[in-house]
Design a protein around this motif. Structure first.
Motif, PDB file in Angstrom:
ATOM      1  N   ASP A   1      28.417  41.187  34.651  1.00 18.79           N
ATOM      2  CA  ASP A   1      29.260  42.343  34.328  1.00 18.79           C
ATOM      3  C   ASP A   1      30.202  42.796  35.327  1.00 18.79           C
ATOM      4  O   ASP A   1      31.598  43.212  35.174  1.00 18.79           O
ATOM      5  CB  ASP A   1      28.272  43.470  33.890  1.00 18.79           C
ATOM      6  CG  ASP A   1      29.222  44.838  33.437  1.00 18.79           C
ATOM      7  OD1 ASP A   1      29.613  44.814  32.372  1.00 18.79           O
ATOM      8  OD2 ASP A   1      29.014  45.806  34.307  1.00 18.79           O
ATOM      9  N   LYS A   2      29.762  43.074  36.495  1.00 17.67           N
ATOM     10  CA  LYS A   2      30.538  43.339  37.819  1.00 17.67           C
ATOM     11  C   LYS A   2      31.701  42.118  38.058  1.00 17.67           C
ATOM     12  O   LYS A   2      32.650  42.660  38.449  1.00 17.67           O
ATOM     13  CB  LYS A   2      29.788  43.584  39.031  1.00 17.67           C
ATOM     14  CG  LYS A   2      28.697  44.905  38.927  1.00 17.67           C
ATOM     15  CD  LYS A   2      29.350  46.042  38.469  1.00 17.67           C
ATOM     16  CE  LYS A   2      28.359  47.199  38.475  1.00 17.67           C
ATOM     17  NZ  LYS A   2      29.097  48.496  37.998  1.00 17.67           N
TER      18      LYS A   2
ATOM     19  N   ASP B   1      38.712  41.113  34.903  1.00 22.52           N
ATOM     20  CA  ASP B   1      39.585  41.828  33.736  1.00 22.52           C
ATOM     21  C   ASP B   1      40.555  42.465  34.633  1.00 22.52           C
ATOM     22  O   ASP B   1      41.785  42.729  33.984  1.00 22.52           O
ATOM     23  CB  ASP B   1      38.839  42.549  32.883  1.00 22.52           C
ATOM     24  CG  ASP B   1      37.790  41.702  31.996  1.00 22.52           C
ATOM     25  OD1 ASP B   1      38.166  40.576  31.721  1.00 22.52           O
ATOM     26  OD2 ASP B   1      36.852  42.121  31.442  1.00 22.52           O
ATOM     27  N   ASP B   2      40.031  43.326  35.688  1.00 30.76           N
ATOM     28  CA  ASP B   2      41.004  44.301  36.285  1.00 30.76           C
ATOM     29  C   ASP B   2      42.103  43.673  37.080  1.00 30.76           C
ATOM     30  O   ASP B   2      43.280  43.977  37.088  1.00 30.76           O
ATOM     31  CB  ASP B   2      40.154  44.980  37.235  1.00 30.76           C
ATOM     32  CG  ASP B   2      39.455  46.271  36.528  1.00 30.76           C
ATOM     33  OD1 ASP B   2      39.486  46.408  35.250  1.00 30.76           O
ATOM     34  OD2 ASP B   2      38.480  46.846  37.125  1.00 30.76           O
TER      35      ASP B   2
ATOM     36  N   ASN C   1      32.779  40.043  35.685  1.00 29.84           N
ATOM     37  CA  ASN C   1      33.901  40.022  34.727  1.00 29.84           C
ATOM     38  C   ASN C   1      34.686  41.186  34.803  1.00 29.84           C
ATOM     39  O   ASN C   1      35.711  41.042  34.267  1.00 29.84           O
ATOM     40  CB  ASN C   1      32.643  39.739  33.492  1.00 29.84           C
ATOM     41  CG  ASN C   1      32.498  38.554  33.243  1.00 29.84           C
ATOM     42  OD1 ASN C   1      32.977  37.593  33.622  1.00 29.84           O
ATOM     43  ND2 ASN C   1      31.431  38.408  32.332  1.00 29.84           N
ATOM     44  N   SER C   2      34.343  42.340  35.240  1.00 30.88           N
ATOM     45  CA  SER C   2      35.189  43.495  35.124  1.00 30.88           C
ATOM     46  C   SER C   2      36.168  43.518  36.390  1.00 30.88           C
ATOM     47  O   SER C   2      37.194  43.706  36.006  1.00 30.88           O
ATOM     48  CB  SER C   2      34.181  44.902  35.613  1.00 30.88           C
ATOM     49  OG  SER C   2      33.364  44.964  34.721  1.00 30.88           O
ATOM     50  N   ALA C   3      35.746  42.740  37.546  1.00 29.57           N
ATOM     51  CA  ALA C   3      36.771  42.480  38.460  1.00 29.57           C
ATOM     52  C   ALA C   3      37.794  41.569  38.057  1.00 29.57           C
ATOM     53  O   ALA C   3      39.044  41.812  38.146  1.00 29.57           O
ATOM     54  CB  ALA C   3      36.114  42.030  39.573  1.00 29.57           C
TER      55      ALA C   3
ATOM     56  N   ASP D   1      34.008  42.496  45.658  1.00 31.20           N
ATOM     57  CA  ASP D   1      33.673  43.554  44.474  1.00 31.20           C
ATOM     58  C   ASP D   1      32.051  43.461  44.123  1.00 31.20           C
ATOM     59  O   ASP D   1      31.706  44.385  43.814  1.00 31.20           O
ATOM     60  CB  ASP D   1      34.262  42.585  43.124  1.00 31.20           C
ATOM     61  CG  ASP D   1      35.596  42.520  43.088  1.00 31.20           C
ATOM     62  OD1 ASP D   1      36.374  43.553  43.259  1.00 31.20           O
ATOM     63  OD2 ASP D   1      36.037  41.470  43.201  1.00 31.20           O
TER      64      ASP D   1
END
Length: 254
Positions: A30-31, A37-38, A33-35, A132
């Motif tokens: 999750d961490k 995406d951002d 993939n969030s990075a 990240d």
């Protein structure tokens, strides 16, 4: 699964190592993939050792665009080639990197001809990036990376240093079966420092097994000091610790 907050830590306990590894992999994915995406990219630090087996097995099965991930690692023995069974470079290549094929991989070369130049090279690569996620463990002596109690420094000015391994650390490496004898375990390693780990946005700390129970108890409840380097994690703003029932067995509240 049970969860408790201790200082700034969120601590979760799972019934077994497999469940713990899956949960940690979900959190890490999750961490990452969030990075992505951002920013379109995730910078990741990975740990090694027996404690990470279930986590890495689960992580490589997650839906992650590894072509957008840059990977570093925590430490490496000085004097070991990357073909040695105990090499952390070999460990990561065999268990995850060769399969998922990240965009870039930066590995500490413990058998470099010029160790100081290798420290400079790796330190520069680290300093050029924000991270990240750091995926780490806790040693039986409370170390994080190879920052053993005698040499741990919460205010270390360096990002990478030569670590003198204490006997408790070397006994752990022998006990896990990486070396044929205690004497064969190297006395020195290259290691990220504690500030290098603490500067990461998120820390995912995976700690299974009963032999880690005392270190876990100390990390969570002892005075924050280099006597148990992992206590510093209680000062990090976004750390999640994943335990199984055995590593949590000395925590009275559970």
């Amino acid at each position: 699964m049970k969860t408790i907050d201790i200082d700034q830590l969120k601590v979760s306990i799972y019934k077994d190592t497999e469940e713990m590894g899956q949960a940690a992999a979900d959190f890490a994915a999750d961490k990452i993939n969030s990075a992505i995406d951002d920013r379109g990219l995730a910078n990741l630090i990975l740990a090694t050792g027996a404690s990470q087996f279930s986590f890495l097995k689960a992580l490589k099965q997650k839906e992650i665009d590894w072509a957008k991930v840059v990977v570093f690692h925590l430490d490496e023995y000085i004097g070991l080639s990357d073909s040695h069974p105990a090499s952390f470079r070999k460990y990561l290549k065999d268990r995850i990197l060769d399969e998922v094929k990240p965009s870039q991989v930066f590995l500490l070369n413990g058998d470099a001809e010029d160790i100081e130049a290798e420290i400079d090279r790796y330190s520069q690569e680290l300093s050029d990036r924000s991270f990240d996620l750091a995926c780490i463990g806790i040693g039986e002596n409370g170390h994080i990376a190879f920052n053993d109690p005698p040499i741990a420094d919460f205010n270390d000015p360096k990002l990478v240093k030569i670590a003198e391994l204490d006997d408790a650390c070397r006994n752990q490496q022998f006990g896990e079966g990486w070396f044929p004898s205690f004497e064969a375990v190297p006395k020195k390693a290259l290691s990220l420092t504690i500030p290098a780990i603490m500067r990461c946005k998120t820390i995912c700390c995976v700690v299974p097994d009963e032999r880690k129970a005392e270190a876990v108890k100390n990390a969570l409840f002892a005075k924050i000091s280099t006597a148990c380097p992992a206590t510093i994690l209680r000062k990090h703003s976004n750390t999640r610790i994943f335990l199984d029932t055995l590593s949590a067995s000395q925590l009275d509240m559970f």
